[in-house]
Design a protein around this motif. Structure first.
Motif, PDB file in Angstrom:
ATOM      1  N   ILE A  15     -22.570  31.780  -3.795  1.00 27.44           N
ATOM      2  CA  ILE A  15     -22.529  30.355  -3.451  1.00 27.44           C
ATOM      3  C   ILE A  15     -21.076  29.904  -3.567  1.00 27.44           C
ATOM      4  N   PHE A  17     -18.377  26.878  -3.441  1.00 24.68           N
ATOM      5  CA  PHE A  17     -18.368  25.442  -3.699  1.00 24.68           C
ATOM      6  C   PHE A  17     -17.053  24.816  -3.258  1.00 24.68           C
ATOM      7  N   TRP A  28     -17.583  21.426 -10.595  1.00 22.80           N
ATOM      8  CA  TRP A  28     -18.827  22.152 -10.369  1.00 22.80           C
ATOM      9  C   TRP A  28     -19.316  22.917 -11.590  1.00 22.80           C
ATOM     10  N   HIS A  80     -23.649  31.327   0.741  1.00 22.82           N
ATOM     11  CA  HIS A  80     -24.193  29.992   0.939  1.00 22.82           C
ATOM     12  C   HIS A  80     -23.121  28.990   0.517  1.00 22.82           C
ATOM     13  N   VAL A  82     -21.878  25.127  -0.586  1.00 21.78           N
ATOM     14  CA  VAL A  82     -22.285  23.864  -1.194  1.00 21.78           C
ATOM     15  C   VAL A  82     -21.048  22.987  -1.313  1.00 21.78           C
ATOM     16  N   SER A  88     -17.401  18.362   1.784  1.00 24.11           N
ATOM     17  CA  SER A  88     -18.392  18.431   2.856  1.00 24.11           C
ATOM     18  C   SER A  88     -17.749  18.333   4.233  1.00 24.11           C
ATOM     19  N   LEU A 106     -25.161  23.296   2.308  1.00 25.07           N
ATOM     20  CA  LEU A 106     -25.676  22.023   1.830  1.00 25.07           C
ATOM     21  C   LEU A 106     -24.489  21.096   1.667  1.00 25.07           C
ATOM     22  N   SER A 108     -23.150  17.265   0.969  1.00 26.01           N
ATOM     23  CA  SER A 108     -23.534  15.997   0.359  1.00 26.01           C
ATOM     24  C   SER A 108     -22.430  14.958   0.516  1.00 26.01           C
ATOM     25  N   VAL A 239     -29.900  22.840  -4.352  1.00 22.52           N
ATOM     26  CA  VAL A 239     -29.193  24.013  -3.806  1.00 22.52           C
ATOM     27  C   VAL A 239     -30.144  25.195  -3.688  1.00 22.52           C
ATOM     28  N   HIS A 242     -32.734  24.727  -0.909  1.00 21.50           N
ATOM     29  CA  HIS A 242     -32.216  24.918   0.446  1.00 21.50           C
ATOM     30  C   HIS A 242     -31.951  26.386   0.739  1.00 21.50           C
TER      31      HIS A 242
END
Length: 257
Positions: A15, A17, A28, A80, A82, A88, A106, A108, A239, A242
């Protein structure tokens, strides 16, 4: 190269970030701690954190640099994405420009465009840029972002932000417009927001869903723009949901499972 930190089980999915403006990947830490089954890749964006000496050029340039960091660190693993706020917008550009890089994203706290009073917003950005890294302002921002538990940590991380990067990045967000983006990427997309965010962001969830058929959206009831700090466990739950392909429409639905 951007500064990165990689931790977690060696063979687990990654993941990646991307953080908000005026802070670093430090934000995070609590969300990452709630995701022990994943390999966590933290990235400091240009002009922020330990990438503070990397100049901010544009959302697109930052997206390309973040993509390069992911390719180097993930080493072919499933990835993935985030992201929150500034992250974003960078992440959105990244999945558009590098469509096969991430299995899911994802995002936000992102608006679809047509921000009102752009001139005033850019003036405010110019005024705020030299103040944002200073302790008195960083403490205010920390509380707005839900970092009450470690305000001093937030202040220390914010102090690394280059004012020029803050101003340029904020201006890029003000100018962002969804209509200028290419067709649907291959990445599975989720657009999420705290229910107490600006209406441009909350109402924008439907705009993103209409633009990208197959994408999903969800809201965290009663939480604001910095809801990853307000409730990191809940954010981590979004998270995981998704990534697993079953993101609910609201935080309450997730909690009731």
């Amino acid at each position: 190269m951007l500064h990165t930190s990689l931790q977690g089980p060696q063979d687990a999915p990654v993941i990646a970030f991307l953080h908000a403006v005026g802070i670093s990947s430090w934000m995070w830490r609590d969300v990452a701690a709630a995701l022990p089954d994943y390999r966590i890749l933290l990235i400091d964006l240009p002009g922020h954190g330990q990438s503070r000496d990397v100049p901010w050029v544009s959302l697109q340039d930052s997206a390309d640099q973040a993509a390069a960091a992911i390719r180097e660190q993930a080493a072919g693993a499933e990835v993935h994405l985030v992201a929150l706020s500034l992250g974003s917008y960078v992440g959105f550009q990244m999945v558009m420009r590098h469509p096969q890089l991430c299995a899911s994203a994802l995002l936000s706290g992102i608006h679809p465009g047509d921000m009102p009073n752009k001139g005033m917003m850019k003036l405010m950005s110019a005024v705020m840029a030299p103040l944002a890294p200073r302790p008195f302002m960083a403490r205010r921002t920390a509380r707005m972002m839900g970092a009450d538990a470690d305000v001093d940590g937030f202040v220390s991380a914010a102090a690394q932000t280059r004012p020029a990067a803050f101003r340029r990045a904020t201006n890029d967000v003000v100018d962002f417009n969804l209509s200028k983006t290419p067709p649907q990427p291959e990445t599975r997309l989720a657009f999420v927001a705290g229910s107490r965010e600006h209406t441009l962001i909350v109402d924008g969830l439907d705009v993103f869903n209409a633009r990208f058929p197959g994408s999903v959206s969800a809201t965290a009831e009663g939480l604001g723009h910095g809801w990853a700090g307000e409730d990191p466990t809940l954010f981590a739950g979004f998270v995981k949901a998704h990534i697993n392909g079953n993101l609910p429409a609201t935080a309450q639905a997730l909690q009731n499972r």
